[in-house]
Design a protein around this motif. Structure first.
Motif, PDB file in Angstrom:
ATOM      1  N   VAL A  84       0.869  -1.212  -0.007  1.00  0.00           N
ATOM      2  CA  VAL A  84       0.014  -0.006   0.057  1.00  0.00           C
ATOM      3  C   VAL A  84       0.915   1.281  -0.123  1.00  0.00           C
ATOM      4  O   VAL A  84       1.586   1.608   0.957  1.00  0.00           O
ATOM      5  CB  VAL A  84      -0.806  -0.025   1.213  1.00  0.00           C
ATOM      6  N   ARG A  85       0.656   2.077  -1.209  1.00  0.00           N
ATOM      7  CA  ARG A  85       1.538   3.173  -1.284  1.00  0.00           C
ATOM      8  C   ARG A  85       1.055   4.413  -1.769  1.00  0.00           C
ATOM      9  O   ARG A  85       0.312   4.543  -2.676  1.00  0.00           O
ATOM     10  CB  ARG A  85       2.780   2.626  -2.254  1.00  0.00           C
ATOM     11  N   LEU A  86       1.303   5.487  -1.067  1.00  0.00           N
ATOM     12  CA  LEU A  86       0.709   6.631  -1.344  1.00  0.00           C
ATOM     13  C   LEU A  86       1.745   7.893  -1.669  1.00  0.00           C
ATOM     14  O   LEU A  86       2.605   7.897  -0.778  1.00  0.00           O
ATOM     15  CB  LEU A  86      -0.361   7.239  -0.495  1.00  0.00           C
ATOM     16  N   GLU A  87       1.631   8.473  -2.816  1.00  0.00           N
ATOM     17  CA  GLU A  87       2.672   9.591  -2.879  1.00  0.00           C
ATOM     18  C   GLU A  87       1.939  11.123  -3.218  1.00  0.00           C
ATOM     19  O   GLU A  87       0.711  11.002  -3.757  1.00  0.00           O
ATOM     20  CB  GLU A  87       3.444   9.477  -4.290  1.00  0.00           C
ATOM     21  N   LEU A  88       2.415  11.859  -2.553  1.00  0.00           N
ATOM     22  CA  LEU A  88       1.760  13.163  -2.400  1.00  0.00           C
ATOM     23  C   LEU A  88       2.920  14.169  -3.487  1.00  0.00           C
ATOM     24  O   LEU A  88       3.925  14.549  -3.239  1.00  0.00           O
ATOM     25  CB  LEU A  88       1.538  13.768  -1.037  1.00  0.00           C
ATOM     26  N   ASN A  89       2.300  14.744  -4.675  1.00  0.00           N
ATOM     27  CA  ASN A  89       2.780  15.410  -5.364  1.00  0.00           C
ATOM     28  C   ASN A  89       4.441  14.719  -5.705  1.00  0.00           C
ATOM     29  O   ASN A  89       5.420  15.357  -5.825  1.00  0.00           O
ATOM     30  CB  ASN A  89       3.288  16.776  -5.092  1.00  0.00           C
ATOM     31  N   GLY A  90       4.229  13.542  -5.780  1.00  0.00           N
ATOM     32  CA  GLY A  90       5.569  12.556  -6.208  1.00  0.00           C
ATOM     33  C   GLY A  90       6.376  12.327  -5.001  1.00  0.00           C
ATOM     34  O   GLY A  90       7.258  11.477  -5.168  1.00  0.00           O
ATOM     35  N   GLU A  91       6.012  12.702  -3.802  1.00  0.00           N
ATOM     36  CA  GLU A  91       6.916  12.271  -2.717  1.00  0.00           C
ATOM     37  C   GLU A  91       6.263  11.266  -1.789  1.00  0.00           C
ATOM     38  O   GLU A  91       5.061  11.187  -1.457  1.00  0.00           O
ATOM     39  CB  GLU A  91       7.085  13.404  -1.772  1.00  0.00           C
ATOM     40  N   VAL A  92       6.850  10.145  -1.438  1.00  0.00           N
ATOM     41  CA  VAL A  92       6.194   9.111  -0.854  1.00  0.00           C
ATOM     42  C   VAL A  92       5.674   9.547   0.637  1.00  0.00           C
ATOM     43  O   VAL A  92       6.518   9.871   1.356  1.00  0.00           O
ATOM     44  CB  VAL A  92       7.143   7.880  -0.888  1.00  0.00           C
ATOM     45  N   MET A  93       4.747   9.086   0.909  1.00  0.00           N
ATOM     46  CA  MET A  93       4.060   9.443   2.385  1.00  0.00           C
ATOM     47  C   MET A  93       3.483   8.199   2.962  1.00  0.00           C
ATOM     48  O   MET A  93       4.090   8.047   4.220  1.00  0.00           O
ATOM     49  CB  MET A  93       2.854  10.470   2.309  1.00  0.00           C
ATOM     50  N   GLN A  94       2.949   7.246   2.245  1.00  0.00           N
ATOM     51  CA  GLN A  94       2.770   5.918   3.049  1.00  0.00           C
ATOM     52  C   GLN A  94       3.359   4.897   2.225  1.00  0.00           C
ATOM     53  O   GLN A  94       3.220   4.747   0.932  1.00  0.00           O
ATOM     54  CB  GLN A  94       1.230   5.767   3.006  1.00  0.00           C
ATOM     55  N   ASP A  95       3.974   3.844   2.918  1.00  0.00           N
ATOM     56  CA  ASP A  95       4.407   2.643   2.199  1.00  0.00           C
ATOM     57  C   ASP A  95       4.725   1.506   3.004  1.00  0.00           C
ATOM     58  O   ASP A  95       5.463   1.513   3.906  1.00  0.00           O
ATOM     59  CB  ASP A  95       5.858   3.048   1.863  1.00  0.00           C
ATOM     60  N   ALA A  96       3.726   0.625   3.076  1.00  0.00           N
ATOM     61  CA  ALA A  96       3.455  -0.589   3.866  1.00  0.00           C
ATOM     62  C   ALA A  96       3.049  -1.671   3.233  1.00  0.00           C
ATOM     63  O   ALA A  96       2.466  -1.662   1.957  1.00  0.00           O
ATOM     64  CB  ALA A  96       2.852  -0.007   5.178  1.00  0.00           C
ATOM     65  N   THR A  97       2.857  -2.810   4.064  1.00  0.00           N
ATOM     66  CA  THR A  97       2.143  -3.842   3.428  1.00  0.00           C
ATOM     67  C   THR A  97       1.179  -4.238   4.293  1.00  0.00           C
ATOM     68  O   THR A  97       0.942  -4.093   5.607  1.00  0.00           O
ATOM     69  CB  THR A  97       2.959  -5.055   3.083  1.00  0.00           C
ATOM     70  N   THR A  98      -0.103  -5.044   3.970  1.00  0.00           N
ATOM     71  CA  THR A  98      -1.036  -5.430   4.642  1.00  0.00           C
ATOM     72  C   THR A  98      -0.672  -6.607   5.660  1.00  0.00           C
ATOM     73  O   THR A  98      -1.528  -6.936   6.724  1.00  0.00           O
ATOM     74  CB  THR A  98      -2.110  -5.757   3.679  1.00  0.00           C
ATOM     75  N   ALA A  99       0.638  -6.939   5.524  1.00  0.00           N
ATOM     76  CA  ALA A  99       0.944  -8.061   6.627  1.00  0.00           C
ATOM     77  C   ALA A  99       1.201  -7.177   7.766  1.00  0.00           C
ATOM     78  O   ALA A  99       1.153  -8.133   8.763  1.00  0.00           O
ATOM     79  CB  ALA A  99       2.354  -8.710   6.115  1.00  0.00           C
ATOM     80  N   ASP A 100       1.038  -5.911   8.103  1.00  0.00           N
ATOM     81  CA  ASP A 100       1.239  -5.328   9.221  1.00  0.00           C
ATOM     82  C   ASP A 100      -0.292  -4.877   9.968  1.00  0.00           C
ATOM     83  O   ASP A 100      -0.465  -4.670  10.928  1.00  0.00           O
ATOM     84  CB  ASP A 100       1.686  -4.030   9.166  1.00  0.00           C
ATOM     85  N   LEU A 101      -1.324  -5.657   9.328  1.00  0.00           N
ATOM     86  CA  LEU A 101      -2.794  -5.465   9.898  1.00  0.00           C
ATOM     87  C   LEU A 101      -2.845  -6.161  11.516  1.00  0.00           C
ATOM     88  O   LEU A 101      -2.335  -7.105  11.483  1.00  0.00           O
ATOM     89  CB  LEU A 101      -3.603  -6.127   9.122  1.00  0.00           C
ATOM     90  N   LEU A 102      -3.484  -5.573  12.034  1.00  0.00           N
ATOM     91  CA  LEU A 102      -3.631  -6.084  13.521  1.00  0.00           C
ATOM     92  C   LEU A 102      -4.876  -7.210  13.242  1.00  0.00           C
ATOM     93  O   LEU A 102      -4.395  -8.249  13.863  1.00  0.00           O
ATOM     94  CB  LEU A 102      -4.058  -4.978  14.533  1.00  0.00           C
ATOM     95  N   PHE A 103      -5.800  -7.060  12.714  1.00  0.00           N
ATOM     96  CA  PHE A 103      -6.892  -7.914  12.397  1.00  0.00           C
ATOM     97  C   PHE A 103      -6.659  -8.303  11.014  1.00  0.00           C
ATOM     98  O   PHE A 103      -7.049  -7.356  10.255  1.00  0.00           O
ATOM     99  CB  PHE A 103      -8.031  -7.428  12.999  1.00  0.00           C
TER     100      PHE A 103
END
Length: 320
Positions: free
Chosen positions: A238-257
């Motif tokens: 799961v990855r989000l960039e804001l104006n080309g800059e990475v803000m979120q970068d993780a995987t769903t393996a980190d879900l608590l549930f």
């Protein structure tokens, strides 16, 4: 509107054709319209309830009236009757919010707040249950429309999320049977107005998700609905960039549930219906962490492996 290459053999989408929205099939860099006869169902939600995906797969490989995907204007690929959202489901995300002072961490220092939040999340994972709240289906929109930032706040934030699209109706299902009720997945960006999350005039009541998350267009969704078999829901990026800059970068393996736990938990109260959206939570890296919120002219690029890319353009609300 540009979209990333579709990794799956095919996906469903909905495209705008003037004032009409048409259900469509995407394969590679091509798209074609689908009629009810193609699906063998009256509409998309009826198909998701138990339609023949092999029939759609055959259409993806067949000749037909295809057009270039780049020429299509895509909108949200689903029309849910219910939207369920999952809160505090990524460990690091909650730790960041607490340390930033946005959640109820008391008078602790930032480091003390981090430690307190980490212990809280570990306790939840071991002994707790998923936390759900309700979104408005009317907020679901495509990235064919700009995100209008309401003028009553300057702290509108992003939350990119993997969203489960329900297939066969799920009511009080077990974790073991939960995945039998998943039709596919899509991308959602759960926009949140941070200064409206907690009511200063009613602190004892807690969160006000209605005002914080349900302004028009606050749930950009899509552009694709990818069949479940082509997405690694338990471990996808799961990855989000804001104006080309990475803000979120993780995987769903980190879900608590995990996804089965979420489906089972949500279905205990109310049946989940075909086409409904169940958001799984958002990872660390929101605007509250970066002390940077959405502004006029911002462009968010949200990508989830296997689901393509969602591009959301922000515009300020016009006065008057």
């Amino acid at each position: 509107m540009r979209t990333a290459h579709l990794d799956a053999p095919f996906a469903l989408a909905r495209r705008r054709d003037g004032d009409v929205v048409r259900l469509a099939l995407v394969a590679g860099d091509r798209i074609r319209d689908l009629a009810p006869a193609d699906l063998g169902a009256a509409d998309l939600n009826a198909f998701l309830a138990g339609g023949d995906w092999a029939r759609v797969a055959a259409l993806a490989a067949a000749e037909g009236d295809w057009m270039p995907l780049a020429e299509a204007v895509l909108t949200a690929p689903v029309t849910p009757r219910q939207v369920l959202q999952t809160g505090a489901n990524y460990r690091q995300h909650v730790i960041e919010l607490v340390a930033a002072g946005l959640s109820k961490g008391g008078d602790r220092t930032p480091e003390e707040a981090r430690q307190w939040a980490a212990q809280m999340m570990d306790e939840r994972k071991a002994h707790g249950e998923p936390y759900f709240f309700i979104g408005l289906p009317a907020c679901v929109t495509g990235n064919d429309e700009p995100l209008v930032l309401p003028g009553y706040s300057d702290v509108h934030d992003w939350e990119l999320e993997l969203a489960v699209v329900i297939g066969r109706e799920a009511f009080r299902v077990s974790r073991e049977d939960a995945m039998d009720h998943v039709a596919g997945y899509t991308i959602c960006n759960d926009i949140t107005t941070r200064d409206l999350v907690f009511r200063p005039d009613m602190k004892e009541i807690g969160t006000d998700w209605y005002r914080a998350k349900n302004a028009p267009g606050f749930l950009p969704t899509g552009p694709f609905l990818v069949p479940a078999e082509y997405v690694d829901g338990p471990d996808t990026q799961v990855r989000l960039e804001l104006n080309g800059e990475v803000m979120q970068d993780a995987t769903t393996a980190d879900l608590l549930f995990d996804i089965p736990a979420l489906i089972s938990g949500a279905s205990q109260t109310m049946p989940l219906l075909p086409g409904d959206l169940l958001l799984t939570g958002s990872p660390a890296g929101n605007g509250q962490h970066w002390k940077r919120f959405l502004r006029d002219g911002d462009v968010m690029t949200g990508s989830i492996r296997g689901l393509g890319t969602q591009i959301v353009r922000c515009v300020a609300e016009q006065a008057g």
